[in-house]
Design an enzyme around this catalytic site. Structure first.
Site, PDB file in Angstrom:
ATOM      1  N   HIS A 123      -1.298  15.098 -27.538  1.00 14.17           N
ATOM      2  CA  HIS A 123      -1.831  14.105 -26.518  1.00 14.17           C
ATOM      3  C   HIS A 123      -2.575  13.192 -27.372  1.00 14.17           C
ATOM      4  O   HIS A 123      -3.633  12.793 -27.410  1.00 14.17           O
ATOM      5  CB  HIS A 123      -2.984  14.785 -25.687  1.00 14.17           C
ATOM      6  CG  HIS A 123      -3.273  14.463 -24.413  1.00 14.17           C
ATOM      7  ND1 HIS A 123      -3.047  14.714 -23.042  1.00 14.17           N
ATOM      8  CD2 HIS A 123      -3.575  13.002 -24.208  1.00 14.17           C
ATOM      9  CE1 HIS A 123      -3.600  13.936 -22.301  1.00 14.17           C
ATOM     10  NE2 HIS A 123      -3.925  12.778 -22.863  1.00 14.17           N
ATOM     11  N   ASN A 141       2.425  13.743 -14.365  1.00 17.46           N
ATOM     12  CA  ASN A 141       1.355  13.208 -14.478  1.00 17.46           C
ATOM     13  C   ASN A 141       1.528  11.977 -13.390  1.00 17.46           C
ATOM     14  O   ASN A 141       2.477  11.197 -13.608  1.00 17.46           O
ATOM     15  CB  ASN A 141       0.869  12.594 -15.606  1.00 17.46           C
ATOM     16  CG  ASN A 141       0.489  13.537 -16.747  1.00 17.46           C
ATOM     17  OD1 ASN A 141       0.396  14.679 -16.318  1.00 17.46           O
ATOM     18  ND2 ASN A 141       0.151  13.241 -17.922  1.00 17.46           N
ATOM     19  N   ARG A 157      -5.438  22.929 -18.567  1.00 15.30           N
ATOM     20  CA  ARG A 157      -4.726  22.351 -19.396  1.00 15.30           C
ATOM     21  C   ARG A 157      -5.513  21.749 -20.412  1.00 15.30           C
ATOM     22  O   ARG A 157      -6.137  20.663 -20.117  1.00 15.30           O
ATOM     23  CB  ARG A 157      -3.852  21.196 -18.753  1.00 15.30           C
ATOM     24  CG  ARG A 157      -2.915  20.580 -19.568  1.00 15.30           C
ATOM     25  CD  ARG A 157      -2.122  19.378 -18.843  1.00 15.30           C
ATOM     26  NE  ARG A 157      -1.521  18.670 -19.866  1.00 15.30           N
ATOM     27  CZ  ARG A 157      -1.403  17.329 -19.741  1.00 15.30           C
ATOM     28  NH1 ARG A 157      -1.932  16.482 -18.981  1.00 15.30           N
ATOM     29  NH2 ARG A 157      -0.664  16.756 -20.770  1.00 15.30           N
ATOM     30  N   GLU A 208      -1.210  16.135 -14.249  1.00 19.51           N
ATOM     31  CA  GLU A 208      -2.592  15.211 -14.146  1.00 19.51           C
ATOM     32  C   GLU A 208      -2.458  14.384 -12.782  1.00 19.51           C
ATOM     33  O   GLU A 208      -1.386  13.952 -12.324  1.00 19.51           O
ATOM     34  CB  GLU A 208      -2.587  14.104 -15.310  1.00 19.51           C
ATOM     35  CG  GLU A 208      -3.150  14.435 -16.536  1.00 19.51           C
ATOM     36  CD  GLU A 208      -3.065  13.311 -17.572  1.00 19.51           C
ATOM     37  OE1 GLU A 208      -3.301  12.346 -17.268  1.00 19.51           O
ATOM     38  OE2 GLU A 208      -2.818  13.869 -18.757  1.00 19.51           O
ATOM     39  N   GLU A 260       2.895  12.079 -22.066  1.00 17.76           N
ATOM     40  CA  GLU A 260       3.132  10.842 -21.667  1.00 17.76           C
ATOM     41  C   GLU A 260       3.515   9.814 -22.972  1.00 17.76           C
ATOM     42  O   GLU A 260       3.113   9.083 -23.245  1.00 17.76           O
ATOM     43  CB  GLU A 260       1.963  10.086 -21.125  1.00 17.76           C
ATOM     44  CG  GLU A 260       1.419  10.580 -19.860  1.00 17.76           C
ATOM     45  CD  GLU A 260       0.445   9.709 -18.966  1.00 17.76           C
ATOM     46  OE1 GLU A 260       0.089   8.740 -19.430  1.00 17.76           O
ATOM     47  OE2 GLU A 260      -0.086   9.994 -17.991  1.00 17.76           O
ATOM     48  N   TYR A 306      -0.385   9.281 -10.815  1.00 10.91           N
ATOM     49  CA  TYR A 306      -1.796   8.661 -10.411  1.00 10.91           C
ATOM     50  C   TYR A 306      -1.664   7.573  -9.136  1.00 10.91           C
ATOM     51  O   TYR A 306      -2.748   7.564  -8.314  1.00 10.91           O
ATOM     52  CB  TYR A 306      -2.580   8.018 -11.591  1.00 10.91           C
ATOM     53  CG  TYR A 306      -3.069   8.809 -12.303  1.00 10.91           C
ATOM     54  CD1 TYR A 306      -2.376   9.506 -13.706  1.00 10.91           C
ATOM     55  CD2 TYR A 306      -4.340   9.306 -12.425  1.00 10.91           C
ATOM     56  CE1 TYR A 306      -2.755  10.243 -14.433  1.00 10.91           C
ATOM     57  CE2 TYR A 306      -4.910  10.060 -13.300  1.00 10.91           C
ATOM     58  CZ  TYR A 306      -4.215  10.667 -14.279  1.00 10.91           C
ATOM     59  OH  TYR A 306      -4.845  11.231 -15.467  1.00 10.91           O
TER      60      TYR A 306
END
Ligand code: GBH
Length: 483
Positions: A137, A322, A92, A391, A182, A324
């Site tokens: 991004h 994504n 990616r 991610e 995002e 985390y």
């Protein structure tokens, strides 16, 4: 013969016992243009808002910049060789808008920029690695910031023109697209807290306008792909979602409502429009009520017209997720009226469980079951046909023996595997964040997310595999956790 039969039975029972990622599951790694490329002013590239932001003192730790970063603009062949050596099957990366369109508009197309991404994709294909490409991004052309950036609804048209040029030039070799990475980070950190470019803190107002324009831009690019390219190029396209998992701290109605509100403000804010055509109801109600009490004749959360709702609804061919971290959350009553603010609109308190390991980044803790809860929650609410985890990763202060990263990835990958096997959720790929240590935005080079170390004091930007890369390579090639 009997001996071999027994041996075969043993091998079979072991492999039946261990859960395995599906045959076509793609293991890979990720990065983003500004964080790795460098070459900020080479070969006709225009200025991005991150060039300007990092070149203004006081914004980034140690005054670090992405001027050279990992130098991947020159060293992409080495990056691809590493991916190949690790046995990874998907990479990616993102495209720098001002590298292709120096001032963001189609008036001037920089062929050298197009050639760079063509070469990268060619190199990947030759190594049997699938490109997964993000159009944006965070490195907006500076010229478009001067035209209002993500405050200006016309940015959707500029983004559409840019997307068309990229699809036309690169789309024959790309099967997975992401429009915006995002948007929540762009809008909260760029326009609410001001910790990211363009560094504005117009609290409680700009953040929602930015979210609105981001959704319009995403939808624009989605429909351009859908009507002009999909038939010929046959790829999938979506908006990236950044979601955490949340636990209400008690089971009172108020705290459970705080959980739902927190999910809606952080994840539903983009998921709900692309799957159901409007903002989450809780956001609409809270923000319009608070706006009214503050004396506004309109809601600080822009309203979609019916035409816009139709345009945005159904613009996700898959979920790019994504993920985390996790938080505990609770309700806060009586947030003050009078100062527009995303935090006051949200009205929750948040913390972490003391049993969750903490990373070098204050926002990032390890709670592996969170990703399985999140996948189930997204499936139940939006029922996407496919998920790719784009991610997921761990930050430390550097070093080759990165055991913290290994246990983090081991925990999250195990839960993803459980979600696939036990919950029947169609997760088809995983691009770990990140392949390389890189420019970690406001943190500069102080925080490291890479499975590969980059020596930023060496002009060669020498790359060295960390233990996590070797560990991850084994997972990717055996398709089992701890084979
Ligand atoms: C991703 O964002 C980015 O896509 C990637 O470029 C980046 O390198 C990577 O993560 C690691 O950070 O207000 O201080 O609590 C991650 C999600 C969401 C993390 C917003 C930071 C707010 C920080 N980000 N969050 S804070």
């Amino acid at each position: 013969m009997i001996k071999y039969g027994v041996l075969l039975a043993c091998v079979l029972s072991v492999s039946l016992g261990a859960k395995t990622f599906p045959e076509n599951f793609l293991f890979g790694a990720a990065g983003a243009s500004y964080q790795i490329e460098g070459a900020w002013n080479e070969d006709g590239k225009g200025l991005s808002i991150w060039d300007v932001f990092t070149h203004t003192s006081g914004h980034i730790k140690n005054g670090d910049t992405g001027d050279i970063a990992c130098d991947s603009y020159h060293k992409y062949k080495e990056d691809v060789a590493i991916l190949k050596q690790l046995g990874l099957k998907v990479y990616r990366f993102s495209i720098s808008w001002p590298r292709i369109l120096p001032n963001g508009t189609p008036t001037q197309i920089n062929q050298a920029g197009i050639n760079y991404y063509k070469s990268l994709i060619k190199e990947l294909k030759a190594a049997g690695i699938e490109p997964l490409v993000t159009l944006y991004h965070w490195d907006l052309p500076q010229h478009l910031l001067l035209l209002g950036g993500w405050m200006n609804p016309r940015l959707a048209d500029y983004f559409g023109d840019y997307a068309r040029i990229v699809f036309k030039n690169l789309g024959d070799d790309v099967k997975y697209w992401i429009t915006l990475n995002e948007p929540g980070s762009t809008c909260t950190q760029g326009y609410e807290s001001g910790t990211h470019a363009p560094g504005l803190n117009l609290t409680g107002e700009a953040v929602y306008q930015c979210s609105y324009v981001s959704l319009l831009a995403h939808a624009k690019a989605y429909h351009i792909y859908d009507t002009e390219f999909r038939e010929k190029q046959g790829g999938k396209i979506t908006l990236n979602l950044a979601c955490a998992w949340y636990y209400p701290i008690t089971d009172t109605d108020e705290d459970v409502e705080a959980f739902n509100r927190c999910f809606d403000f952080n994840c539903g804010i983009y998921a709900e429009p692309i799957f159901k055509g409007n903002w989450p109801r809780r956001m609409i109600d809270r923000i319009s009520e608070r706006s009214k009490l503050e004396g506004y004749s309109f809601s600080r959360l822009p309203e979609f017209t019916d035409q816009e709702k139709n345009l945005i609804n159904g613009t996700a061919d898959y979920i790019s997720l994504n993920m985390y971290t996790s938080r505990t959350v609770w309700h806060i009553s009586d947030e003050p009226i009078g100062t527009p603010s995303l935090d006051f609109d949200l009205g929750i308190g948040s913390g972490v469980d003391s049993s969750w390991p903490t990373s070098a980044a204050s926002w990032l803790v390890s709670d592996p079951p969170g990703i399985r809860y999140l996948l189930n929650h997204l499936k139940n609410n939006y029922d996407p046909s496919e998920f790719i985890i784009t991610e997921n990763g761990w930050s430390d202060l550097g070093g080759l023996d990165d055991q913290g990263r290994i246990s983090y990835w081991k925990g999250y990958l195990s839960n993803i595997l459980d979600a696939i096997v036990d919950d029947q959720i169609n997760v088809t790929g995983y691009t770990a964040w990140s392949l390389l240590d890189n420019f970690e935005w406001a943190e500069g080079y102080t925080q490291r997310f890479g499975m590969v170390e980059v020596d930023f004091s060496d002009p060669n930007r020498t790359r060295t595999l960390k233990n996590s890369a070797k560990w991850y390579s084994k997972i990717a090639t055996t398709r089992q956790i701890d084979p």
